[in-house]
Enzyme design. Structure first.
Site, PDB file in Angstrom:
ATOM      1  NE  ARG A   9      -1.733  -1.538   3.528  1.00 17.39           N
ATOM      2  CZ  ARG A   9      -2.028  -1.710   4.793  1.00 17.39           C
ATOM      3  NH1 ARG A   9      -3.272  -1.565   5.201  1.00 17.39           N
ATOM      4  NH2 ARG A   9      -1.104  -2.031   5.673  1.00 17.39           N
ATOM      5  CE  LYS A  22       6.465 -19.955   9.035  1.00 18.63           C
ATOM      6  NZ  LYS A  22       7.291 -20.455  10.055  1.00 18.63           N
ATOM      7  CG  ASP A  42       8.327 -26.002   4.770  1.00 21.28           C
ATOM      8  OD1 ASP A  42       9.433 -25.501   5.082  1.00 21.28           O
ATOM      9  OD2 ASP A  42       7.662 -26.685   5.549  1.00 21.28           O
ATOM     10  CG  HIS A  43      12.322 -21.234   4.317  1.00 23.33           C
ATOM     11  ND1 HIS A  43      11.299 -20.816   5.105  1.00 23.33           N
ATOM     12  CD2 HIS A  43      13.400 -21.283   5.120  1.00 23.33           C
ATOM     13  CE1 HIS A  43      11.731 -20.640   6.328  1.00 23.33           C
ATOM     14  NE2 HIS A  43      13.008 -20.900   6.375  1.00 23.33           N
ATOM     15  CE  LYS A  75      16.857 -23.882   5.973  1.00 28.31           C
ATOM     16  NZ  LYS A  75      17.784 -22.763   5.779  1.00 28.31           N
ATOM     17  CD  GLU A 119      13.419 -19.438  15.600  1.00 28.02           C
ATOM     18  OE1 GLU A 119      13.484 -18.400  14.931  1.00 28.02           O
ATOM     19  OE2 GLU A 119      12.368 -19.877  16.067  1.00 28.02           O
ATOM     20  CG  ASP A 121       6.317 -19.745  13.740  1.00 27.67           C
ATOM     21  OD1 ASP A 121       5.824 -19.196  12.738  1.00 27.67           O
ATOM     22  OD2 ASP A 121       7.486 -19.530  14.129  1.00 27.67           O
ATOM     23  CG  HIS A 126       9.424 -24.868   8.799  1.00 29.73           C
ATOM     24  ND1 HIS A 126       9.205 -24.526   7.495  1.00 29.73           N
ATOM     25  CD2 HIS A 126       9.347 -23.716   9.496  1.00 29.73           C
ATOM     26  CE1 HIS A 126       9.014 -23.229   7.406  1.00 29.73           C
ATOM     27  NE2 HIS A 126       9.093 -22.709   8.602  1.00 29.73           N
ATOM     28  CE  LYS A 131       9.930 -17.295  17.760  1.00 25.44           C
ATOM     29  NZ  LYS A 131      10.924 -17.153  16.694  1.00 25.44           N
TER      30      LYS A 131
HETATM   31  P1  NAP Z   1       5.453  -7.798   6.994  1.00 21.75           P
HETATM   32  O1  NAP Z   1       6.852  -7.330   7.176  1.00 21.75           O
HETATM   33  O2  NAP Z   1       4.420  -7.407   7.991  1.00 21.75           O
HETATM   34  O3  NAP Z   1       4.993  -7.328   5.537  1.00 21.75           O
HETATM   35  C1  NAP Z   1       3.648  -7.348   5.117  1.00 21.75           C
HETATM   36  C2  NAP Z   1       3.566  -6.718   3.743  1.00 21.75           C
HETATM   37  O4  NAP Z   1       2.209  -6.717   3.308  1.00 21.75           O
HETATM   38  C3  NAP Z   1       4.053  -5.278   3.682  1.00 21.75           C
HETATM   39  O5  NAP Z   1       4.715  -5.070   2.455  1.00 21.75           O
HETATM   40  C4  NAP Z   1       2.744  -4.498   3.710  1.00 21.75           C
HETATM   41  O6  NAP Z   1       2.966  -3.212   3.168  1.00 21.75           O
HETATM   42  C5  NAP Z   1       1.874  -5.384   2.845  1.00 21.75           C
HETATM   43  N1  NAP Z   1       0.439  -5.184   3.052  1.00 21.75           N
HETATM   44  C6  NAP Z   1      -0.236  -5.129   4.232  1.00 21.75           C
HETATM   45  N2  NAP Z   1      -1.532  -4.896   4.011  1.00 21.75           N
HETATM   46  C7  NAP Z   1      -1.701  -4.814   2.669  1.00 21.75           C
HETATM   47  C8  NAP Z   1      -2.822  -4.588   1.831  1.00 21.75           C
HETATM   48  N3  NAP Z   1      -4.068  -4.392   2.321  1.00 21.75           N
HETATM   49  N4  NAP Z   1      -2.645  -4.594   0.495  1.00 21.75           N
HETATM   50  C9  NAP Z   1      -1.394  -4.795  -0.047  1.00 21.75           C
HETATM   51  N5  NAP Z   1      -0.306  -5.008   0.703  1.00 21.75           N
HETATM   52  C10 NAP Z   1      -0.448  -5.016   2.051  1.00 21.75           C
HETATM   53  O7  NAP Z   1       5.371  -9.383   6.904  1.00 21.75           O
HETATM   54  P2  NAP Z   1       6.544 -10.411   6.511  1.00 21.75           P
HETATM   55  O8  NAP Z   1       7.349 -10.709   7.722  1.00 21.75           O
HETATM   56  O9  NAP Z   1       7.232  -9.929   5.295  1.00 21.75           O
HETATM   57  O10 NAP Z   1       5.718 -11.730   6.212  1.00 21.75           O
HETATM   58  C11 NAP Z   1       4.894 -11.882   5.073  1.00 21.75           C
HETATM   59  C12 NAP Z   1       4.280 -13.282   5.099  1.00 21.75           C
HETATM   60  O11 NAP Z   1       5.322 -14.250   5.059  1.00 21.75           O
HETATM   61  C13 NAP Z   1       3.502 -13.583   6.369  1.00 21.75           C
HETATM   62  O12 NAP Z   1       2.436 -14.454   6.055  1.00 21.75           O
HETATM   63  C14 NAP Z   1       4.519 -14.307   7.243  1.00 21.75           C
HETATM   64  O13 NAP Z   1       3.908 -15.150   8.182  1.00 21.75           O
HETATM   65  C15 NAP Z   1       5.263 -15.091   6.193  1.00 21.75           C
HETATM   66  N6  NAP Z   1       6.646 -15.437   6.581  1.00 21.75           N
HETATM   67  C16 NAP Z   1       7.533 -14.468   6.920  1.00 21.75           C
HETATM   68  C17 NAP Z   1       8.832 -14.823   7.249  1.00 21.75           C
HETATM   69  C18 NAP Z   1       9.860 -13.781   7.589  1.00 21.75           C
HETATM   70  O14 NAP Z   1      11.025 -14.172   7.767  1.00 21.75           O
HETATM   71  N7  NAP Z   1       9.521 -12.526   7.661  1.00 21.75           N
HETATM   72  C19 NAP Z   1       9.219 -16.171   7.245  1.00 21.75           C
HETATM   73  C20 NAP Z   1       8.290 -17.136   6.882  1.00 21.75           C
HETATM   74  C21 NAP Z   1       7.001 -16.756   6.545  1.00 21.75           C
HETATM   75  P3  NAP Z   1       1.954  -1.956   3.403  1.00 21.75           P
HETATM   76  O15 NAP Z   1       1.646  -1.927   4.852  1.00 21.75           O
HETATM   77  O16 NAP Z   1       2.669  -0.780   2.865  1.00 21.75           O
HETATM   78  O17 NAP Z   1       0.736  -2.290   2.581  1.00 21.75           O
END
Ligand code: NAP
Length: 487
Positions: A51, A145, A174-175, A179, A213, A232, A237, A336
């Site tokens: 957004r 996920k 599932d990353h 690996k 972790e 989680d 995983h 954790k």
């Molecule tokens: P995050 O940092 O909270 O990012 C969320 C993203 O979604 C932001 O770019 C946000 O940008 C966008 N967003 C939110 N509301 C939106 C909307 N209405 N329309 C369009 N875009 C929108 O989350 P993340 O850590 O990257 O994780 C993303 C997903 O991957 C989650 O399901 C998480 O569980 C999964 N995941 C993450 C990790 C990790 O290492 N981070 C690992 C495994 C899985 P704006 O607010 O600007 O819209």
């Protein structure tokens, strides 16, 4: 060593959640590495969507910092020419028609829609892509996920995605499966005559899978507190790793051949429910302690909620009710704020049936095959040998060590690199099929229900320890111990 690459067709990769942590920290650097290795065809595009009101240059500036160490500055400038950005809100209709026009500029490209947002948005995003006809042709959707928080919510997500994208277009990532070590498990098991005859209850004593972790919950507290360690880490995983160890030999590496075998394992897991959860599972929650040399607060303080009953640690004993694994426990633990960051699978073989050695020769230990996923991906096979040199016959337990980076001089690659290009190539072997996700939830749901019914709290453990003492007791009751790499 030179990089051997497979060809890739020109593609458009659209990352919803393009400004988020996962996209910036993992997905874009993975694509940059692939670019440096010459795997991004010239007309391919990578488009971030979120957004936030950014333009292409604003997005490129945001990425520069996290891409800085992934390649040379001159390469980065060229890579960023492939990268663009569109501000879109999944929940509002503005801007979507322009986005469709942009996609239409390259109708011949493979289109990958990567949903790196919270799962609540998957339904809206897929519905819009369907309305715009962007689900047609060589289009694929990648789901991050968590896919739901139980079977019912996973089904809701899968149904909504399934209304727009066919199962063959849906890549549940599932990353861990990307690996090197996990793929090496396939190579070791099925590329060597040595292991498979021993890979059963007749020769394997038990298997341990640890994902530890050192970090606490950090800024992900709001998400994590609704999930906990079982949802989680373990339901996805760790069960996937268990499947890779336990599955029958697939007829080939064809996607469904592998996934059919994994599914059979999930369906053969012995249920854990309120009749046996107290004996077979341990939940923990970290308290203040010392992690990585510094004092750290406990989970309730980090979260700002002292009433939270969410587990940050789980250990359990799983069993697979089939001929191959009857009576072989799989001990799983994850948490954790543990003392080390380590993910590994340890296959412990049975003791020799009779010792010809005198006790003074030293202890005779069981062989172990240790597959380490992180850090330092590699494989160690622990064997008993004679200590070299004079001094009599002294037995020593030593590892044949194949740390991949050292053995092959290859720089370690992030799993996302492999998996992202597998999607572009249309190879879902290392992705989860819907029925696998359902089977995993079908096994995990009764554990969660048993914990809720018990009404007790997770056991506290000090940050920097290996979890509650009950997790040690869980394995020691069976006369076994958690593996320690005491080389
Ligand atoms: P995050 O940092 O909270 O990012 C969320 C993203 O979604 C932001 O770019 C946000 O940008 C966008 N967003 C939110 N509301 C939106 C909307 N209405 N329309 C369009 N875009 C929108 O989350 P993340 O850590 O990257 O994780 C993303 C997903 O991957 C989650 O399901 C998480 O569980 C999964 N995941 C993450 C990790 C990790 O290492 N981070 C690992 C495994 C899985 P704006 O607010 O600007 O819209």
């Amino acid at each position: 060593m030179s990089v051997i690459s497979q060809t890739v067709e020109p593609f458009d990769l659209v990352i919803f959640g393009g400004t988020g942590d996962l996209a910036v920290r993992k997905l874009l650097p993975a694509m940059f590495h692939r670019f440096v290795d010459g795997q991004i065809p010239a007309s391919s595009r990578i488009l971030g969507i979120a957004r936030e009101a950014l333009d292409d240059d604003g997005y490129r500036a945001l990425l520069r910092e996290s891409l800085r160490d992934a390649g040379e500055a001159s390469q980065l400038d060229v890579f960023l020419q492939h990268v663009g950005y569109r501000p879109l809100d999944a929940r509002k209709s503005d801007g979507w028609a322009d986005f469709a026009d942009l996609m239409a500029r390259h109708p011949d490209h493979v289109r990958v829609f990567y949903l790196s947002t919270s799962p609540e948005l998957f339904v809206d995003i897929c519905a819009r892509l369907g309305d715009l006809g962007l689900n047609k042709g060589a289009s694929r959707v990648v789901l991050e996920k968590p896919i739901g928080r139980d079977l019912a919510s996973a089904n809701e997500i899968n149904d909504a995605v399934g209304r727009v994208f066919d199962e063959s277009q849906t890549y549940r990532i599932d990353h861990y499966l990307g690996k090197e070590t996990v793929q090496n498990l396939l190579a070791l098991r099925f590329g060597n005559a040595l292991f498979e005859p021993l890979w059963n209850a007749g020769h394997i004593d038990h298997v341990q899978i640890t994902v530890a972790e050192t970090l606490g919950v950090g800024h992900r507290g709001a998400y994590y507190d609704r999930a906990g360690a079982l949802r989680d880490m373990l339901q996805n995983h760790m069960l996937q790793l268990l499947c890779m160890v336990a599955m029958e030999p697939p007829a080939s590496l064809a996607p469904d051949a592998v996934r059919d075998e994994k599914l059979k394992v999930l369906r053969s897991l012995t249920p854990i429910d309120d009749s046996n959860a107290a004996q077979l599972t341990v939940r923990g929650q970290y308290r203040a302690g010392v992690a990585e040399g510094a004092s750290v607060p406990g989970y309730p303080d980090e979260l700002g909620d002292t009433r939270s009953g969410t587990e940050t640690f789980v250990a359990l004993k799983a069993e697979i009710a089939n001929w191959r694994w009857s009576g072989v426990p799989f001990y799983l633990r994850t948490g954790k704020r543990l003392p080390e960051r380590v993910s590994e699978i340890v296959v412990v073989f049975k003791a020799v049936p009779h010792s010809i050695f005198d006790p003074s020769n030293g202890p005779l230990e069981q062989n172990r095959l240790v597959l380490r996923l992180q850090p330092d991906e590699g494989v160690k096979l622990w064997l008993t040998i004679k200590h070299p040199g004079p001094g009599g016959l002294r037995l020593r337990h030593v590892p044949l060590d194949m740390t991949f980076a050292e053995a092959f001089g290859v720089q370690q690659r992030d799993a996302y690199e492999r998996l992202l290009l597998d999607v572009v190539r249309g190879n879902p072997t290392l992705f989860m099929r819907r029925d696998e996700v359902e089977a995993a939830w079908r096994w995990a749901d009764p554990i969660l229900a048993a914990w809720a019914a018990a009404g007790d709290s997770p056991r506290p453990y000090a940050a920097g320890s290996w979890g509650p003492s009950a997790a040690v007791a869980l394995i020691e009751r069976d006369g076994r111990t958690w593996h320690e790499d005491n080389e």
